[in-house]
Design an enzyme around this catalytic site. Structure first.
Site, PDB file in Angstrom:
ATOM      1  N   GLU A  92       0.889  -1.165   0.000  1.00 33.12           N
ATOM      2  CA  GLU A  92       0.000   0.000   0.000  1.00 33.12           C
ATOM      3  C   GLU A  92       0.926   1.214   0.000  1.00 33.12           C
ATOM      4  OE1 GLU A  92      -1.494   2.979   0.692  1.00 33.12           O
ATOM      5  OE2 GLU A  92      -2.246   2.473   2.692  1.00 33.12           O
TER       6      GLU A  92
ATOM      7  N   CYS B 169      -2.507   8.796   3.044  1.00 30.22           N
ATOM      8  CA  CYS B 169      -2.378   8.304   1.673  1.00 30.22           C
ATOM      9  C   CYS B 169      -3.679   8.490   0.898  1.00 30.22           C
ATOM     10  CB  CYS B 169      -1.953   6.843   1.684  1.00 30.22           C
ATOM     11  SG  CYS B 169      -3.004   5.816   2.703  1.00 30.22           S
TER      12      CYS B 169
HETATM   13  O1  SSN Z   1      -2.611   6.732   5.035  1.00 35.39           O
HETATM   14  C1  SSN Z   1      -3.494   5.954   4.705  1.00 35.39           C
HETATM   15  C2  SSN Z   1      -4.464   5.230   5.603  1.00 35.39           C
HETATM   16  C3  SSN Z   1      -5.514   6.099   6.152  1.00 35.39           C
HETATM   17  C4  SSN Z   1      -6.749   5.351   6.569  1.00 35.39           C
HETATM   18  O2  SSN Z   1      -6.857   4.132   6.453  1.00 35.39           O
HETATM   19  O3  SSN Z   1      -7.681   6.018   7.006  1.00 35.39           O
END
Ligand code: SSN
Length: 453
Positions: free
Chosen positions: A229, A263
């Site tokens: 990811e 992300c």
């Molecule tokens: O940075 C990515 C993950 C954020 C999330 O799952 O809310």
């Protein structure tokens, strides 16, 4: 001199120092994981689910303590840290309730008297995790993966070593056998050796594209499975019929939560010409009103960035975009780890703030002449984690679902992770899925069983 420092990015206080694990420390931990592997894999799933419920309870009992640790180590505003811990408890409860069904044998009718898929655990999984959601990123991997009967070694980001150690203790306190979940303090070289070790069966990484390529390369050489990811450059598309009043808080939150360090944040706002002026006016007004301050104060929404080098990188992306014609409509003030919420307009597709992931509180706003162009711009990215579309035309939205090849498509809401739904990307955002049924089945051996009597 210790190897790692936990440093509060808000005031520079050194919270703790840590020594790196030696090669023999790491080997001893791997041995411990291997020693418990068979007995852990063989206990009934229901018992593993009971332990997971205990993890959820402990997370909620200790939410203030853990939230404070997150906030002090990486600067997340405290209310958002508490929300992160509650979300971890939710994911644990989800798998505690559903894992038995999700992992059940899948019967398939064939010429055999009985044939089915048995979802067997793989063994020890190495998790390499980032600092931006220091509990959530780990729990969303660990809750399903341990419940499927695997064990785990966690290599967390250096700046959240306190969280990493707290997570190991959390599983022990919940009653998990020693060796099921351990945290290691290691560098790239030790990680490469671990990946090559027979005891490590698969690797999951949430992090940068560069880290993903390097881990995938080593894992590939050793024929080990990876789930990656690797971040996103999510588009927030606003069609001319969007209900701005109703959704503006969501759109601001989509960019600015976690001080922009997510992300799945909305990074590129692609707004149709017909609604552009109203969008910009309302968006700017809301962003201006965000409460900036000490991350330990419960009303603070924008704290500091986790490290100064991250703020500098963001500044470079903005400066390079300004050189190409972007206009600063709000913000663009930096002081150490602090970066003020920033809005850039006049953005074009050749600018770093459009082409690259911006990991901080900056919204790049680009005008599209119509719906079609907006969708094409959204799809124009090397990354493919998710996109969101705001419109009142749900049929129209349904018609463009397959036009953007991302891992997620959200209509009238922000891209968000939810234990019930798969989470992951396409293109340079990585591959594999976390959460939901897909997440718990990433690290199992789907064994074909064929029985003739
Ligand atoms: O940075 C990515 C993950 C954020 C999330 O799952 O809310």
């Amino acid at each position: 001199m210790k190897d790692y420092q936990s440093k509060n990015p808000y005031n520079g206080d050194i919270l703790e120092t840590y020594s790196k694990d030696t090669e023999s420390d790491i080997n001893a931990k791997l041995d411990k994981a291997l020693a418990v592997e068979t007995s852990w894999a063989n206990i009934p799933i229901a018992e593993r689910c009971e332990l997971l419920t205990k993890v959820a309870d402990l997370l909620l009992d200790r939410k203030e303590e853990y939230a404070e640790l997150i906030t002090k180590e990486m600067g997340k505003p405290i209310s958002q840290s508490i929300a992160e811990i509650k979300k971890c408890a939710w994911a644990c409860d989800f798998y505690a309730l559903n894992a038995e069904d999700l992992l059940a044998d899948e019967l398939i009718a064939t010429d055999a008297d009985e044939s089915f898929i048995s979802n067997d655990p793989l063994g020890c999984i190495l998790a390499i995790m980032p600092w931006n959601y220091p509990f959530w990123q780990v729990i969303r991997f660990a809750a399903p993966t341990l419940t499927a009967g695997n064990t785990a070694l966690l290599k967390h980001a250096q700046n959240v070593t306190g969280c990493s150690i707290a997570l190991e203790k959390l599983f022990l306190d919940a009653g998990y056998p020693e060796g099921c979940f351990q945290s290691i303090k290691a560098e790239h070289e030790e990680i490469e050796k671990l990946i090559a070790h027979n005891g490590i069966k698969a690797i999951t990484l949430t992090g940068s594209e560069k880290a993903g390529k390097s881990i995938a390369r080593t894992a590939g050489e050793n024929l080990k499975k990876t789930v990656l990811e690797l971040g996103g450059n999510n588009a927030c598309i606003v069609w001319e019929d969007a209900d701005l009043k109703k959704h503006m808080d969501t759109m601001v939150n989509a960019r600015m939560q976690n001080t922009g360090q997510s992300c799945i944040a909305a990074k590129r706002f692609i707004v149709c010409e017909g609604i552009y002026d109203s969008f910009l006016e309302q968006f700017t007004e809301k962003v201006k009103a965000l409460i900036i301050g000490d991350p330990m104060q419960k009303d603070t929404f924008i704290g500091v960035m986790a490290r100064e080098d991250l703020a500098k990188t963001l500044q470079e992306q903005i400066d390079a975009s300004i050189k190409k014609g972007a206009i600063v409509t709000l913000g663009n003030k930096r002081d150490g780890t602090f970066f003020s919420p920033t809005i850039l307009t006049n953005v074009t597709v050749d600018m770093p703030v459009f082409e690259e992931e911006t990991f901080g509180p900056v919204a790049a706003i680009i005008k599209a002449k119509d719906r079609k162009e907006a969708i094409e711009m959204a799809a124009n990215s090397r990354l493919g984690l998710g996109s969101m579309l705001f419109t009142e035309d749900i049929d129209g939205a349904m018609n463009v679902i397959s036009d953007i090849p991302d891992g997620g498509f959200f209509v009238n809401d922000m891209v968000k992770s939810d234990p019930r739904l798969p989470f992951g990307g396409t293109k340079a955002s990585g591959y594999g899925r976390e959460l939901s049924r897909e997440g718990i089945l990433e690290f199992v051996n789907k064994k074909t069983v064929y029985i003739k009597k």
